[in-house]
Design an enzyme around this catalytic site. Structure first.
Site, PDB file in Angstrom:
ATOM      1  N   CYS A  20       0.830  -1.210   0.000  1.00  0.00           N
ATOM      2  CA  CYS A  20       0.000   0.000   0.000  1.00  0.00           C
ATOM      3  C   CYS A  20       0.867   1.263   0.000  1.00  0.00           C
ATOM      4  O   CYS A  20       1.490   1.559  -1.000  1.00  0.00           O
ATOM      5  CB  CYS A  20      -0.993  -0.043   1.161  1.00  0.00           C
ATOM      6  SG  CYS A  20      -2.329   1.181   0.994  1.00  0.00           S
ATOM      7  N   HIS A  47      -3.825  -5.372   0.313  1.00  0.00           N
ATOM      8  CA  HIS A  47      -3.480  -5.653   1.708  1.00  0.00           C
ATOM      9  C   HIS A  47      -3.436  -7.151   2.012  1.00  0.00           C
ATOM     10  O   HIS A  47      -4.312  -7.693   2.699  1.00  0.00           O
ATOM     11  CB  HIS A  47      -4.481  -4.962   2.641  1.00  0.00           C
ATOM     12  CG  HIS A  47      -4.292  -3.487   2.716  1.00  0.00           C
ATOM     13  ND1 HIS A  47      -3.404  -2.885   3.584  1.00  0.00           N
ATOM     14  CD2 HIS A  47      -4.848  -2.478   1.986  1.00  0.00           C
ATOM     15  CE1 HIS A  47      -3.427  -1.579   3.410  1.00  0.00           C
ATOM     16  NE2 HIS A  47      -4.295  -1.309   2.441  1.00  0.00           N
ATOM     17  N   GLU A  99      -1.599  -8.596   4.101  1.00  0.00           N
ATOM     18  CA  GLU A  99      -1.366  -8.842   5.535  1.00  0.00           C
ATOM     19  C   GLU A  99      -2.657  -9.115   6.295  1.00  0.00           C
ATOM     20  O   GLU A  99      -2.650  -9.839   7.302  1.00  0.00           O
ATOM     21  CB  GLU A  99      -0.627  -7.655   6.162  1.00  0.00           C
ATOM     22  CG  GLU A  99      -1.457  -6.438   6.525  1.00  0.00           C
ATOM     23  CD  GLU A  99      -1.966  -5.623   5.350  1.00  0.00           C
ATOM     24  OE1 GLU A  99      -2.857  -4.766   5.563  1.00  0.00           O
ATOM     25  OE2 GLU A  99      -1.466  -5.823   4.216  1.00  0.00           O
TER      26      GLU A  99
END
Length: 264
Positions: A112, A221, A223
């Site tokens: 990001c 994203h 994660e």
């Protein structure tokens, strides 16, 4: 054998009038639980950080997303209120770490804001409020209170065949992801290869063309769902594998056994 360690640049945050060096839990959790590495959170300072001293002690660099944006002065533009909020200390910490990690062949995963920092660090530019441009989708996070809903996997990106990202994910073509942003790459840095795009053409993944090893950035994203979503997990596992390989390459060779004559 001890786990390898990665560096993760902090954000500057204020709570109750106190300044904190902080990072979101999802990144360090994904690093620990999926990449199987430990994390050092690197304080963000406008000056004073010794980039090589930091990188000497780690085996990888993870550059996270954030609620702040890269300051436009770093890519040759005048800042406006619409470009903010900013975190000058984060910029001053992350960009030198990115450049030096690439030079040294230290594995790099940028997510990001991290992808945007990677582009700026190598000479690219960014576009703000991309949802206002003709033909562009609204990539901003939905206005919902539940974070799981906010970060839901709901958008397609198209991963180019034969790219680094395709190899790490184990697939190419359409992949469902969770991309939340209002800035994006405008001019791609000369040393970056575009590896995945959204349907509206927004760049969603890049790699460093001349990198010595793992050096990629994604706008989405991974994660957040790294423990349960297969492509997200695959990317963090590939990063962890690269970190372990780099750590092994630094390990001193085992001392040769002494001869009997030397023992006597």
């Amino acid at each position: 054998m001890s786990k390898p360690i990665i560096a993760l640049p902090a954000d500057i945050r204020e709570f109750d009038g106190a300044v904190w060096h902080a990072t979101p839990n999802q990144y360090v959790k994904a690093a620990l639980k999926v990449a199987d590495v430990m994390t050092f959170i690197i304080p963000a300072f406008e000056e004073g950080n010794d980039t090589d001293a930091i990188l000497d002690r780690v085996d990888g660099l993870l550059v996270s997303g954030s609620a702040t944006n890269v300051h436009p002065s770093l890519y040759g533009k005048e800042a406006t209120d619409a470009d903010g909020p900013f975190d000058i200390a984060r910029d001053a910490t992350s960009l030198p770490l990115i450049r030096r990690a690439i030079e040294r062949g230290i594995p790099l995963l940028a997510i990001c804001r991290g992808l945007q920092e990677l582009n700026v660090a190598l000479g690219g530019t960014l576009a703000s409020e991309i949802q206002d441009q003709p033909g562009m989708w609204d990539h901003r996070k939905p206005n919902v209170p539940e974070r799981d809903h906010m970060y839901a996997i709901r958008q397609p990106v198209f991963v180019r065949e034969g790219t680094c990202i395709a190899r790490y994910l184990g697939l190419s073509g359409e992949v469902q992801i969770n991309s939340l942003h209002r800035q994006a790459i405008a001019e791609t840095a000369p040393r970056l290869a575009v590896e995945a795009t959204a349907e509206d053409g927004t760049i969603e993944a890049v790699s460093v063309i001349d990198a010595k090893g793992f050096a990629v950035g994604v706008q989405w994203h991974p994660e957040y769902w790294a423990e349960t979503d297969a492509p997200s997990r695959a990317l963090f596992e590939a990063f962890g594998d690269a970190v372990r390989a780099y750590a092994a390459s630094k390990a001193p060779a085992a001392a040769a056994p002494k001869s009997l004559a030397a023992v006597r």
